[in-house]
Design a protein around this motif. Sequence first.
Motif, PDB file in Angstrom:
ATOM      1  N   SER A 195      -2.724   0.310  -4.066  1.00 14.14           N
ATOM      2  CA  SER A 195      -2.138  -0.960  -3.649  1.00 14.14           C
ATOM      3  C   SER A 195      -1.651  -1.700  -4.894  1.00 14.14           C
ATOM      4  CB  SER A 195      -3.195  -1.782  -2.910  1.00 14.14           C
ATOM      5  OG  SER A 195      -2.681  -3.029  -2.563  1.00 14.14           O
ATOM      6  N   ARG A 230      -4.695   6.781  -2.207  1.00 13.55           N
ATOM      7  CA  ARG A 230      -4.212   5.512  -1.655  1.00 13.55           C
ATOM      8  C   ARG A 230      -4.332   4.437  -2.728  1.00 13.55           C
ATOM      9  NH1 ARG A 230      -3.087   5.222   3.444  1.00 13.55           N
ATOM     10  NH2 ARG A 230      -3.457   2.987   3.581  1.00 13.55           N
ATOM     11  N   ASP A 290       0.852  -1.199   0.000  1.00 16.03           N
ATOM     12  CA  ASP A 290       0.000   0.000   0.000  1.00 16.03           C
ATOM     13  C   ASP A 290       0.880   1.239   0.000  1.00 16.03           C
ATOM     14  OD1 ASP A 290      -2.345  -1.518   0.181  1.00 16.03           O
ATOM     15  OD2 ASP A 290      -2.214  -1.610   2.354  1.00 16.03           O
ATOM     16  N   VAL A 301       0.790   5.872  -1.043  1.00 11.31           N
ATOM     17  CA  VAL A 301       0.034   7.079  -1.384  1.00 11.31           C
ATOM     18  C   VAL A 301       0.741   7.743  -2.558  1.00 11.31           C
ATOM     19  CG1 VAL A 301      -0.790   9.308  -0.544  1.00 11.31           C
ATOM     20  CG2 VAL A 301      -0.690   7.353   1.010  1.00 11.31           C
TER      21      VAL A 301
END
Length: 132
Positions: free
Chosen positions: A76, A74, A66, A68
């Motif tokens: 993944s 956000r 994960d 940013v």
Amino acid sequence: MWVADECKNSFMEMKWKKVHRYIVFKIDEKSKLVTVDKVGDAGEDYSDLTASLPDDDCRLRGLDFDFVTVDNCRKSKIFFIAWAPSASKIRAKMLYATSKDGIRRVLDGIHYEVQATEPSEMGFDIIQDRAK
């Protein structure tokens, strides 16, 4: 080479349900069966993954990373990491090298692949750079 159902199921749980942070896969040299060696809970981080790897044996790992983005979103990405330390046996290195493509095909949804022979080749900064 056979991939156990537990590998596929654990990978799908990591990918879709976000139950696991990472999965460490092991290949049995005699039976050529790929099994789950260790599963990292969603609360574990990257340092837990690197600490769980043997210094003298190969492993394959799936990592749900994960991060940013620059736009503050956000995201993944799923990484497939092939761990073959220089202290591992040559037979094990050959087995994992020839099996990893087949395992990758079974585990659908991998974004990036990293090969490492020492911890610095799969450091957090390298994974982070590849994800962006």
